[in-house]
Scaffold this motif. Structure first.
Motif, mmCIF file in Angstrom:
data_model
loop_
_atom_site.group_PDB
_atom_site.id
_atom_site.type_symbol
_atom_site.label_atom_id
_atom_site.label_comp_id
_atom_site.label_asym_id
_atom_site.label_seq_id
_atom_site.Cartn_x
_atom_site.Cartn_y
_atom_site.Cartn_z
ATOM 1 N N ALA A 1 31.419 51.744 70.231
ATOM 2 C CA ALA A 1 32.640 52.534 70.100
ATOM 3 C C ALA A 1 32.950 52.583 68.528
ATOM 4 O O ALA A 1 33.249 51.699 67.768
ATOM 5 N N LEU A 2 32.593 53.733 67.879
ATOM 6 C CA LEU A 2 32.740 54.230 66.670
ATOM 7 C C LEU A 2 34.024 54.991 66.285
ATOM 8 O O LEU A 2 34.518 54.741 65.133
ATOM 9 N N THR A 3 34.545 55.537 67.213
ATOM 10 C CA THR A 3 36.098 55.977 67.024
ATOM 11 C C THR A 3 37.354 55.168 67.275
ATOM 12 O O THR A 3 38.360 55.741 67.186
ATOM 13 N N ALA A 4 37.114 53.996 67.720
ATOM 14 C CA ALA A 4 38.077 53.137 68.347
ATOM 15 C C ALA A 4 38.956 52.678 67.215
ATOM 16 O O ALA A 4 38.445 52.375 66.075
ATOM 17 N N GLU B 1 40.867 50.025 65.126
ATOM 18 C CA GLU B 1 40.622 48.709 64.488
ATOM 19 C C GLU B 1 41.246 47.354 65.678
ATOM 20 O O GLU B 1 40.470 46.519 66.029
ATOM 21 N N ALA B 2 42.498 47.725 66.020
ATOM 22 C CA ALA B 2 43.160 46.671 66.751
ATOM 23 C C ALA B 2 42.516 46.778 68.331
ATOM 24 O O ALA B 2 42.783 45.780 68.961
ATOM 25 N N MET B 3 41.899 47.905 68.766
ATOM 26 C CA MET B 3 41.382 47.812 69.818
ATOM 27 C C MET B 3 39.970 47.601 70.118
ATOM 28 O O MET B 3 39.385 47.195 71.038
ATOM 29 N N ALA B 4 38.943 47.611 69.015
ATOM 30 C CA ALA B 4 37.754 47.420 68.988
ATOM 31 C C ALA B 4 37.224 46.139 69.490
ATOM 32 O O ALA B 4 36.343 46.156 70.378
ATOM 33 N N PRO B 5 37.777 44.947 69.505
ATOM 34 C CA PRO B 5 37.411 43.623 70.075
ATOM 35 C C PRO B 5 37.460 43.815 71.542
ATOM 36 O O PRO B 5 36.911 42.825 72.138
ATOM 37 N N PHE B 6 38.139 44.790 72.112
ATOM 38 C CA PHE B 6 38.307 44.780 73.701
ATOM 39 C C PHE B 6 37.557 45.762 74.337
ATOM 40 O O PHE B 6 37.383 46.038 75.492
ATOM 41 N N LEU B 7 36.484 46.301 73.566
ATOM 42 C CA LEU B 7 35.448 47.402 73.983
ATOM 43 C C LEU B 7 33.980 46.865 74.092
ATOM 44 O O LEU B 7 33.576 46.232 73.022
ATOM 45 N N ARG B 8 33.436 47.441 75.200
ATOM 46 C CA ARG B 8 31.903 47.020 75.250
ATOM 47 C C ARG B 8 31.207 48.239 74.490
ATOM 48 O O ARG B 8 30.023 48.084 74.233
ATOM 49 N N GLY B 9 31.954 49.214 74.402
ATOM 50 C CA GLY B 9 31.214 50.393 73.734
ATOM 51 C C GLY B 9 31.853 51.876 74.351
ATOM 52 O O GLY B 9 33.059 51.593 74.739
ATOM 53 N N GLU C 1 29.881 66.597 80.256
ATOM 54 C CA GLU C 1 30.207 67.956 80.610
ATOM 55 C C GLU C 1 31.350 68.065 79.626
ATOM 56 O O GLU C 1 31.840 69.468 79.268
ATOM 57 N N THR C 2 32.152 67.308 79.065
ATOM 58 C CA THR C 2 33.328 67.791 78.280
ATOM 59 C C THR C 2 33.119 67.490 76.658
ATOM 60 O O THR C 2 33.859 67.757 75.858
ATOM 61 N N GLY C 3 32.040 66.570 76.466
ATOM 62 C CA GLY C 3 31.782 66.271 75.092
ATOM 63 C C GLY C 3 32.778 65.015 74.422
ATOM 64 O O GLY C 3 32.887 64.852 73.494
ATOM 65 N N LEU C 4 33.851 64.526 75.384
ATOM 66 C CA LEU C 4 34.734 63.583 74.995
ATOM 67 C C LEU C 4 34.081 62.220 75.349
ATOM 68 O O LEU C 4 32.883 62.189 76.046
ATOM 69 N N THR C 5 34.508 61.233 74.759
ATOM 70 C CA THR C 5 34.049 59.814 75.135
ATOM 71 C C THR C 5 34.965 59.042 75.780
ATOM 72 O O THR C 5 36.282 59.329 75.883
#
Length: 172
Positions: A133-136, A138-146, A152-156
């Motif tokens: 997860a490059l765009t997350a 900082e406060a959310m980063a510890p809770f992401l697997r990626g 289709e949309t180019g969104l993450t």
């Protein structure tokens, strides 16, 4: 008289359709109150329910992200506002008739309900397409697997880590 096999086979000229096995891992997709979409591995989801907010019992002196407790088939579980827990949205609007809650579990010992704004659905995601997860925030980063790039949309699509959420010290 037609036999059971004849009924099942139908016209002999019809070709049997091959069912494609899905690739990847099954995820539950949902939105928080800001409209941002997230996903959780389906194997960590115990139940998805839509409940009346009056069924959540508010508790005094708890973290503001905790909405209260809920009786889930005789088991009392905490219900948290996921968007507020992640630090990305204001408190969830609970002034409505139904509130989507995703009950997650880890290794049969930790169970919690996550209140979200909208359940989007289920989707098979190719796990090899998951990247850090490059765009997350900082406060959310510890809770992401990626995050998964939606071609289709180019969104993450951020993929949450249920273990990190359940074992967080933010519940204090």
């Amino acid at each position: 008289m037609l036999g059971d096999l004849d009924l099942l086979m139908g016209d002999e000229t019809q070709e049997l359709q091959e069912i494609e096995a899905p690739e990847g891992e099954l995820f539950l997709k949902f939105k928080v109150s800001t409209g941002e979409q997230f996903a959780l591995p389906a194997v960590s989801v115990v139940e998805v329910m839509s409940i009346g907010p009056e069924k959540i019992t508010p508790m005094p002196n708890v973290a503001p992200v905790l909405l209260g407790t809920l009786n889930l088939r005789g088991e009392i579980i905490w219900v948290a506002d996921l968007g507020q827990f992640l630090g990305i949205s204001p408190p969830l609007n609970v002034d409505r008739t139904e509130l989507p809650v995703v009950a997650i579990m880890e290794q049969q010992d930790l169970l919690m309900g996550l209140a979200v704004d909208l359940i989007v659905g289920m989707e098979w995601l190719k796990t090899e397409s998951v990247r850090p997860a490059l765009t997350a925030p900082e406060a959310m980063a510890p809770f992401l697997r990626g995050e998964w790039m939606v071609a289709e949309t180019g969104l993450t699509l951020p993929l949450l880590d249920q273990s990190a959420i359940l074992r967080s010290n933010r519940w204090g």
